[in-house]
Motif scaffolding. Structure first.
Motif, mmCIF file in Angstrom:
data_model
loop_
_atom_site.group_PDB
_atom_site.id
_atom_site.type_symbol
_atom_site.label_atom_id
_atom_site.label_comp_id
_atom_site.label_asym_id
_atom_site.label_seq_id
_atom_site.Cartn_x
_atom_site.Cartn_y
_atom_site.Cartn_z
ATOM 1 N N VAL A 1 45.934 53.144 44.222
ATOM 2 C CA VAL A 1 45.088 53.221 45.417
ATOM 3 C C VAL A 1 43.960 52.197 45.354
ATOM 4 O O VAL A 1 43.678 51.499 46.338
ATOM 5 N N PHE A 2 43.307 52.073 44.202
ATOM 6 C CA PHE A 2 42.239 51.081 44.069
ATOM 7 C C PHE A 2 42.784 49.658 44.195
ATOM 8 O O PHE A 2 42.112 48.781 44.758
ATOM 9 N N PHE A 3 43.983 49.421 43.684
ATOM 10 C CA PHE A 3 44.575 48.088 43.810
ATOM 11 C C PHE A 3 44.876 47.770 45.270
ATOM 12 O O PHE A 3 44.641 46.640 45.734
ATOM 13 N N ALA A 4 45.384 48.770 46.002
ATOM 14 C CA ALA A 4 45.649 48.558 47.434
ATOM 15 C C ALA A 4 44.346 48.284 48.187
ATOM 16 O O ALA A 4 44.287 47.400 49.056
ATOM 17 N N ALA A 5 43.290 49.032 47.849
ATOM 18 C CA ALA A 5 41.997 48.794 48.494
ATOM 19 C C ALA A 5 41.474 47.405 48.165
ATOM 20 O O ALA A 5 40.887 46.722 49.030
ATOM 21 N N ALA A 6 41.664 46.953 46.924
ATOM 22 C CA ALA A 6 41.225 45.613 46.543
ATOM 23 C C ALA A 6 41.994 44.540 47.311
ATOM 24 O O ALA A 6 41.409 43.517 47.730
ATOM 25 N N MET A 7 43.286 44.739 47.525
ATOM 26 C CA MET A 7 44.078 43.769 48.280
ATOM 27 C C MET A 7 43.627 43.720 49.738
ATOM 28 O O MET A 7 43.560 42.631 50.344
ATOM 29 N N VAL A 8 43.312 44.875 50.307
ATOM 30 C CA VAL A 8 42.798 44.894 51.685
ATOM 31 C C VAL A 8 41.467 44.161 51.763
ATOM 32 O O VAL A 8 41.202 43.415 52.726
ATOM 33 N N TRP A 9 40.640 44.330 50.751
ATOM 34 C CA TRP A 9 39.345 43.643 50.731
ATOM 35 C C TRP A 9 39.529 42.121 50.635
ATOM 36 O O TRP A 9 38.837 41.355 51.318
ATOM 37 N N VAL A 10 40.451 41.690 49.781
ATOM 38 C CA VAL A 10 40.722 40.247 49.664
ATOM 39 C C VAL A 10 41.260 39.698 50.983
ATOM 40 O O VAL A 10 40.886 38.590 51.412
ATOM 41 N N TYR A 11 42.127 40.453 51.643
ATOM 42 C CA TYR A 11 42.642 40.023 52.953
ATOM 43 C C TYR A 11 41.501 39.882 53.959
ATOM 44 O O TYR A 11 41.468 38.919 54.747
ATOM 45 N N THR A 12 40.542 40.818 53.911
ATOM 46 C CA THR A 12 39.381 40.732 54.805
ATOM 47 C C THR A 12 38.547 39.490 54.504
ATOM 48 O O THR A 12 38.063 38.809 55.420
ATOM 49 N N LEU A 13 38.375 39.185 53.223
ATOM 50 C CA LEU A 13 37.617 37.991 52.857
ATOM 51 C C LEU A 13 38.307 36.716 53.328
ATOM 52 O O LEU A 13 37.645 35.774 53.787
ATOM 53 N N MET A 14 39.617 36.673 53.213
ATOM 54 C CA MET A 14 40.342 35.490 53.666
ATOM 55 C C MET A 14 40.325 35.370 55.182
ATOM 56 O O MET A 14 40.287 34.259 55.732
ATOM 57 N N LYS A 15 40.321 36.493 55.853
ATOM 58 C CA LYS A 15 40.320 36.472 57.319
ATOM 59 C C LYS A 15 38.973 36.009 57.856
ATOM 60 O O LYS A 15 38.918 35.307 58.874
ATOM 61 N N HIS A 16 37.884 36.387 57.192
ATOM 62 C CA HIS A 16 36.536 36.003 57.628
ATOM 63 C C HIS A 16 35.907 35.097 56.567
ATOM 64 O O HIS A 16 34.772 35.308 56.149
ATOM 65 N N ARG A 17 36.627 34.095 56.149
ATOM 66 C CA ARG A 17 36.175 33.289 55.016
ATOM 67 C C ARG A 17 34.919 32.478 55.327
ATOM 68 O O ARG A 17 34.231 32.039 54.404
ATOM 69 N N TYR A 18 34.602 32.264 56.609
ATOM 70 C CA TYR A 18 33.400 31.491 56.930
ATOM 71 C C TYR A 18 32.125 32.321 56.766
ATOM 72 O O TYR A 18 31.034 31.771 56.803
ATOM 73 N N SER A 19 32.256 33.634 56.614
ATOM 74 C CA SER A 19 31.089 34.502 56.427
ATOM 75 C C SER A 19 31.045 35.100 55.025
ATOM 76 O O SER A 19 30.291 36.034 54.779
ATOM 77 N N VAL A 20 31.865 34.562 54.124
ATOM 78 C CA VAL A 20 31.978 35.139 52.780
ATOM 79 C C VAL A 20 30.920 34.535 51.865
ATOM 80 O O VAL A 20 30.679 33.325 51.884
ATOM 81 N N PHE A 21 30.284 35.403 51.077
ATOM 82 C CA PHE A 21 29.346 34.973 50.049
ATOM 83 C C PHE A 21 29.919 35.320 48.676
ATOM 84 O O PHE A 21 30.917 36.039 48.558
ATOM 85 N N LYS A 22 29.258 34.814 47.659
ATOM 86 C CA LYS A 22 29.760 35.036 46.301
ATOM 87 C C LYS A 22 29.805 36.506 45.944
ATOM 88 O O LYS A 22 30.678 36.948 45.191
ATOM 89 N N ILE A 23 28.858 37.279 46.454
ATOM 90 C CA ILE A 23 28.829 38.694 46.097
ATOM 91 C C ILE A 23 30.045 39.436 46.629
ATOM 92 O O ILE A 23 30.472 40.452 46.085
ATOM 93 N N HIS A 24 30.647 38.933 47.722
ATOM 94 C CA HIS A 24 31.863 39.554 48.237
ATOM 95 C C HIS A 24 32.998 39.431 47.225
ATOM 96 O O HIS A 24 33.782 40.384 47.038
ATOM 97 N N TRP A 25 33.106 38.292 46.565
ATOM 98 C CA TRP A 25 34.140 38.130 45.537
ATOM 99 C C TRP A 25 33.808 38.960 44.298
ATOM 100 O O TRP A 25 34.720 39.423 43.600
ATOM 101 N N LEU A 26 32.526 39.155 44.031
ATOM 102 C CA LEU A 26 32.145 40.042 42.926
ATOM 103 C C LEU A 26 32.579 41.477 43.211
ATOM 104 O O LEU A 26 33.039 42.187 42.308
ATOM 105 N N MET A 27 32.477 41.892 44.457
ATOM 106 C CA MET A 27 32.955 43.227 44.835
ATOM 107 C C MET A 27 34.461 43.332 44.682
ATOM 108 O O MET A 27 34.981 44.381 44.267
#
Length: 571
Positions: free
Chosen positions: A294-320
């Motif tokens: 479940v945590f791995f699936a949530a992490a993949m969804v988060w990475v997909y969100t970061l890639m979708k809105h990559r122009y608003s991504v900060f370093k702390i988002h990748w830390l999360m």
């Protein structure tokens, strides 16, 4: 700083390699010159046909200074609802438990009273008993004399010849009679087959006793040089399953300012029909692997969100994202660790080390991420204040200490004197870390409250203030639930359902991660990223906080009323 962290990491890995072998469900504890009156050896939840095997050896006490009739020495095995909470009442605990002759309730209690003068171990079973005891039965005086002068468990040929034929016949006859008496009662209960009992009794060269509350067997105590030893095995019956606490008592040391040293080695092997795990731990392996998915699936969804809105991504988002993946990997190794403990009785060294390493990383990443979000770093701030830096200097080392304390507790036997010390250290450090992590959020809230009254942007600052207040409430609820509420629920649950405590903690952690990610997601409509800034602040933020993906992109800036927009090229 990087070299220092590297040194801590290498030292931690070496430390883990040294500790991982000692954590098992086959416990072995050696105490030298101990003075405690009570030693909590272990707590274990038994199902029907679960077995407890105890082997005491190298027991050394001061024979001439102890009255064993008034201040006995021995073991107590009591059924309890919660770890460390005995079945007998508070009034009874004021006396030595080994001196009890009756109980005010029907909870099973088995006492093993060691008498070194007669070389016997007297067994006193009270309460509702449905257990089977397998051990060497005590013989007569001639047989005990043979044990006393020997250096092994079996008498020598010369000692055997000194016994009269009638005595030898009597010694071999008594165990057979005891087996014939107990077999008709025991063999029909709880799927305990005749072959299993014969095998157990043969392995121990022992007699089988059915403890029904009236039987008081007398077991053999072997004397080897100046030390004593005996062993026993208990099979749990259908009426007696539950959470049991095994303790060693040296009642003479209950007297104030009176401490006699003693030494012994004890090996405790606890097992349920399906493995070496306690009743509350059996589902944990499957629970952890499912939560890892479940945590791995949530992490993949988060990475997909970061890639979708990559122009608003900060370093702390990748830390999360790194935190979510580390949590998932830690749960995988935790599940593997429990699997091998269940099948082998002890963890496999490599898997245990990998679990401890990922557990350390997960704990450090969690509190670093919470502190950075609380300070607003990378979103609207490009540097940390001196007070915020001090928080990191305090929280990170404390988190390392808390994780080391957890590993030491996992790797230390409950009966050792260091166990309670590290348990208290872990509780204190964890409490300090949870309190310290709230300070950055409180400081941000206070700063926003002051700014809303002075800089003329009250509406926008209050919007940000509302977001920080929600985040503060989330952290408080998460800490309160995982540290207090879940433990209270564990106390009220039946022993076989206490694994739900771990389930509630993991689910609450998942919910906390999801809500944190949702509130600080990299989206254009996120109120955290829509806050207006002054000209000087914009220039500083463009230089420091923008990621490389924003280079060459036009920046949209709101005016104070939030309606007109001015477009400035950052090329």
């Amino acid at each position: 700083m990087a070299e220092a962290h590297k040194g801590w990491f290498v030292a931690g890995c070496v430390f883990l390699l040294l500790l991982c072998d000692s954590h098992a469900r086959i416990h072995k504890l050696t105490l030298m010159n101990e003075t405690r009156s009570v030693i909590d050896l272990n707590n274990f939840g038994f199902f029907v046909n679960g077995t407890l095997e105890v082997k005491l050896s190298a027991l050394r006490v001061q024979e001439s200074l102890v009255n064993y009739s008034l201040q006995p020495v021995g073991f107590s095995l009591s059924r309890s609802r919660v770890n460390g909470v005995l079945s007998y009442t508070a009034e009874e605990t004021e006396l030595c438990p080994l001196t009890l002759t009756k109980l005010t309730n029907d909870e099973p209690l088995i006492l093993f009273l060691i008498d070194i003068h007669s070389l016997r171990v007297k067994v006193n079973a009270m309460g509702v008993q449905d257990n089977i005891l397998i051990s060497k039965a005590a013989g007569d005086g001639g047989q005990r004399k043979a044990r006393d002068v020997s250096t092994t468990d079996k008498p020598s040929n010369s000692d055997a010849k000194t016994l009269k034929p009638s005595e030898q016949e009597q010694q071999t006859k008594k165990p057979k009679e005891a087996q014939n008496i107990t077999k008709p009662v025991v063999l029909k209960k709880d799927n305990v087959t005749e072959e299993n009992l014969k095998s157990d009794a043969k392995d121990l060269e022992a007699t089988t006793f059915h403890l029904d509350g009236r039987t008081q067997p007398s077991l053999a105590l072997d004397k080897i040089n100046t030390t004593y030893a005996f062993s026993f095995r208990i099979v749990i019956g259908s009426k007696a399953e539950g959470l049991y606490s095994l303790k060693f008592h040296y009642c003479q040391n209950r007297v104030p300012r009176f401490r006699l040293p003693y030494s012994f080695t004890v090996q405790v092997t606890e097992k349920n029909p399906d493995g070496f795990l306690s009743a509350a731990e059996i589902p944990l392996s499957r629970l952890y692997i499912c939560m890892a998915a479940v945590f791995f699936a949530a992490a993949m969804v988060w990475v997909y969100t970061l890639m979708k809105h990559r122009y608003s991504v900060f370093k702390i988002h990748w830390l999360m994202a790194a935190l979510a993946f580390t949590k998932s990997i830690s749960l995988v190794f935790h599940s593997i660790n429990y699997h091998f403990i269940n099948t082998e009785g002890h963890p496999i060294e490599g898997w245990a080390v990998m679990y401890y390493i990922t557990h350390l990383l997960k704990g450090a990443l969690l509190f670093i991420t919470l502190a950075l979000i609380g300070t607003g770093w990378a979103f609207v701030k490009y540097i940390l204040s001196d007070k915020e830096k001090k928080i990191f200097m305090i929280v990170i080392p404390l988190q390392v200490l808390a994780n080391v304390a957890y590993i030491i507790i996992e790797s230390t036997e409950e009966g050792s004197s260091e166990y309670n010390l590290w348990k208290e250290i872990l509780f204190l450090v964890d409490l300090i870390c949870c309190g310290a992590i709230l300070f950055p959020v409180v400081w941000s809230i206070r700063h926003l409250q002051e700014a809303s009254n002075t800089d003329g942007k009250a509406a926008m600052n209050l919007e940000k203030l509302k977001l920080f207040r929600h985040y503060y409430v989330m952290i408080v609820c998460y800490i309160y639930f995982t540290r207090i509420i879940a433990i209270l629920l564990k106390i009220t649950m039946p022993f076989q359902w206490q694994w739900c405590y771990e389930f509630l903690v993991e689910v609450s952690t998942l919910i906390f991660f999801v809500l944190t990610g949702y509130k600080f997601r990299p989206a254009s409509n996120n109120p955290y990223l829509q806050l207006p800034q002054d000209e000087d602040d914009v220039e500083a933020d463009e230089v420091v906080t923008e990621s490389g993906a924003l280079e060459g992109i036009s920046k949209v800036k709101k005016t104070s009323n939030g309606r007109e927009r001015q477009k400035e090229s950052t090329l």
